[in-house]
Motif scaffolding. Sequence first.
Motif, PDB file in Angstrom:
ATOM      1  N   SER A 340       8.484 -16.983 -71.953  1.00 46.32           N
ATOM      2  CA  SER A 340       8.523 -15.746 -72.744  1.00 46.32           C
ATOM      3  C   SER A 340       9.193 -16.029 -74.083  1.00 46.32           C
ATOM      4  O   SER A 340       9.785 -17.102 -74.289  1.00 46.32           O
ATOM      5  CB  SER A 340       9.296 -14.657 -71.995  1.00 46.32           C
ATOM      6  OG  SER A 340      10.678 -14.996 -71.936  1.00 46.32           O
ATOM      7  N   LEU A 341       9.121 -15.061 -74.983  1.00 51.05           N
ATOM      8  CA  LEU A 341       9.771 -15.232 -76.280  1.00 51.05           C
ATOM      9  C   LEU A 341      11.277 -15.411 -76.115  1.00 51.05           C
ATOM     10  O   LEU A 341      11.902 -16.195 -76.842  1.00 51.05           O
ATOM     11  CB  LEU A 341       9.470 -14.028 -77.173  1.00 51.05           C
ATOM     12  CG  LEU A 341       8.012 -13.907 -77.642  1.00 51.05           C
ATOM     13  CD1 LEU A 341       7.776 -12.548 -78.295  1.00 51.05           C
ATOM     14  CD2 LEU A 341       7.662 -15.023 -78.616  1.00 51.05           C
ATOM     15  N   HIS A 342      11.863 -14.701 -75.145  1.00 49.46           N
ATOM     16  CA  HIS A 342      13.309 -14.845 -74.931  1.00 49.46           C
ATOM     17  C   HIS A 342      13.653 -16.210 -74.337  1.00 49.46           C
ATOM     18  O   HIS A 342      14.779 -16.691 -74.508  1.00 49.46           O
ATOM     19  CB  HIS A 342      13.835 -13.740 -74.017  1.00 49.46           C
ATOM     20  CG  HIS A 342      15.330 -13.686 -73.958  1.00 49.46           C
ATOM     21  ND1 HIS A 342      16.098 -13.233 -75.009  1.00 49.46           N
ATOM     22  CD2 HIS A 342      16.206 -14.046 -72.984  1.00 49.46           C
ATOM     23  CE1 HIS A 342      17.376 -13.314 -74.689  1.00 49.46           C
ATOM     24  NE2 HIS A 342      17.478 -13.802 -73.475  1.00 49.46           N
ATOM     25  N   THR A 343      12.689 -16.840 -73.670  1.00 50.47           N
ATOM     26  CA  THR A 343      12.928 -18.182 -73.133  1.00 50.47           C
ATOM     27  C   THR A 343      13.274 -19.149 -74.260  1.00 50.47           C
ATOM     28  O   THR A 343      14.081 -20.076 -74.082  1.00 50.47           O
ATOM     29  CB  THR A 343      11.690 -18.694 -72.369  1.00 50.47           C
ATOM     30  OG1 THR A 343      11.345 -17.761 -71.350  1.00 50.47           O
ATOM     31  CG2 THR A 343      11.960 -20.054 -71.736  1.00 50.47           C
ATOM     32  N   LEU A 344      12.666 -18.945 -75.427  1.00 47.74           N
ATOM     33  CA  LEU A 344      12.937 -19.827 -76.570  1.00 47.74           C
ATOM     34  C   LEU A 344      14.405 -19.722 -76.986  1.00 47.74           C
ATOM     35  O   LEU A 344      15.068 -20.731 -77.215  1.00 47.74           O
ATOM     36  CB  LEU A 344      12.028 -19.453 -77.746  1.00 47.74           C
ATOM     37  CG  LEU A 344      10.516 -19.452 -77.483  1.00 47.74           C
ATOM     38  CD1 LEU A 344       9.756 -19.110 -78.766  1.00 47.74           C
ATOM     39  CD2 LEU A 344      10.054 -20.804 -76.938  1.00 47.74           C
ATOM     40  N   ARG A 345      14.906 -18.497 -77.070  1.00 44.37           N
ATOM     41  CA  ARG A 345      16.321 -18.284 -77.426  1.00 44.37           C
ATOM     42  C   ARG A 345      17.225 -18.855 -76.345  1.00 44.37           C
ATOM     43  O   ARG A 345      18.242 -19.500 -76.651  1.00 44.37           O
ATOM     44  CB  ARG A 345      16.567 -16.779 -77.608  1.00 44.37           C
ATOM     45  CG  ARG A 345      18.019 -16.377 -77.832  1.00 44.37           C
ATOM     46  CD  ARG A 345      18.080 -14.898 -78.193  1.00 44.37           C
ATOM     47  NE  ARG A 345      19.411 -14.311 -77.996  1.00 44.37           N
ATOM     48  CZ  ARG A 345      20.399 -14.366 -78.899  1.00 44.37           C
ATOM     49  NH1 ARG A 345      20.234 -15.006 -80.028  1.00 44.37           N
ATOM     50  NH2 ARG A 345      21.556 -13.786 -78.643  1.00 44.37           N
ATOM     51  N   HIS A 346      16.874 -18.631 -75.088  1.00 49.63           N
ATOM     52  CA  HIS A 346      17.690 -19.131 -73.981  1.00 49.63           C
ATOM     53  C   HIS A 346      17.674 -20.664 -73.945  1.00 49.63           C
ATOM     54  O   HIS A 346      18.683 -21.286 -73.620  1.00 49.63           O
ATOM     55  CB  HIS A 346      17.171 -18.572 -72.659  1.00 49.63           C
ATOM     56  CG  HIS A 346      18.131 -18.735 -71.526  1.00 49.63           C
ATOM     57  ND1 HIS A 346      19.274 -17.981 -71.384  1.00 49.63           N
ATOM     58  CD2 HIS A 346      18.119 -19.594 -70.466  1.00 49.63           C
ATOM     59  CE1 HIS A 346      19.931 -18.368 -70.302  1.00 49.63           C
ATOM     60  NE2 HIS A 346      19.255 -19.328 -69.726  1.00 49.63           N
TER      61      HIS A 346
END
Length: 396
Positions: A340-346
């Motif tokens: 997901s897009l948040h996976t990139l931040r994580h």
Amino acid sequence: MKIGNNNYLSVINKMTISQRKDGRYEGRITINGKRKGFYGSTKTEVKNKAKEYLLEIVANDFVPSNKITLNDYAIHWLEHYKKNKIQPSSYSRLCTTFYKQIMPTIGKMKVYDITTKNIQELIDDFANPKDHKNALALSGLKKVVNFLHPCLERAVDEKIIAKNPCVNIMYPQQDCIQKQTKVQTAMSDKELQLFKNTALSKYKNGRQKSRDWLILLLILNTGVRVGEMIALKWTDIDLVNNTMRINKTLQNYKEYESATEITYYSRIRESTKTSNGVRYIPLNDQCKEYIKSLKQYDNEEHIVSDYIACTRKGTRSTSRNLQRSLDRLTKEAKITTHISLHTLRHSFGSTLLRRHVDIAVISKLMGHANITITYNKYIHVIQEEQAKAMKMVNIC
């Protein structure tokens, strides 16, 4: 019709609205024996005027009353104590909790009759539903209590009830809840390399395959939130001092006319999620190359936009567009896990931790409100690193 004995939401829903010859809309209702008309340029405006009128009537019945339902009081609380006093996205989340979890269940009860046992049973039922009700994860259960507690506390202040029944509510342990809290994952080193290689791939003519893929690389290498990236403008990039200024974010929220009438909105909020979210992120050589490639792509394709994350027409991009591009990228890279897009931040935060960057530095870079939030979000990474360290211990 006695409004005190009825849920006024049903009054709004039953109101007949017709269009006049002059183009305006008119709605009429009878309350407490009095006929009342409301006018507006749209049906929504008519409904809002009727809602405000009914709220005043309901409010006047509040000292004290054993007739008012929780649904009526909750709408009163939302309209008078929350609307336009908190961020639209926060207000939207409260409304979602009300319409999805409160209104069809405990909302039908009289406020006067609600007990702590009723609320505890509601939480237990959402944790492990026996009917077709959707189960809630722990975070969802907390949203229900976080709605009810301040709402009923205000009812105490307004002398509707003597004490707040939403006290000493117990949450089931994590392994006793049907729907488990989603665990955020990070990409492995192998996946990160596949991701980068695919994102930078070009056609035979040397043209970049996707502009969005460069945006995704920037998110991955700076750890910014998706909303922050979408709100980012070219004027926020300083290639002299090699910094990226984060001082605004995109907000998506919903406005409810009823449980089924929902309008979706988005806006640029001229501030970040937290006060610590306002920050300057240093740009490394890789990020500068990605920005250079974006500018080159825009020159070749004649794209003009104030926003870094934009469409071919120059309009601001959306999280949906970026997720579609991410799905195409991971498919081409043959990454089988869902990203997901948040996976990139994580993945940004997790990678820095694994490379032994101080957690206080990571917290600042990611714009967390405090270091405790960073620690809690990345506790699994810290535990993994502790396990690796213990394997290296050979004291005697």
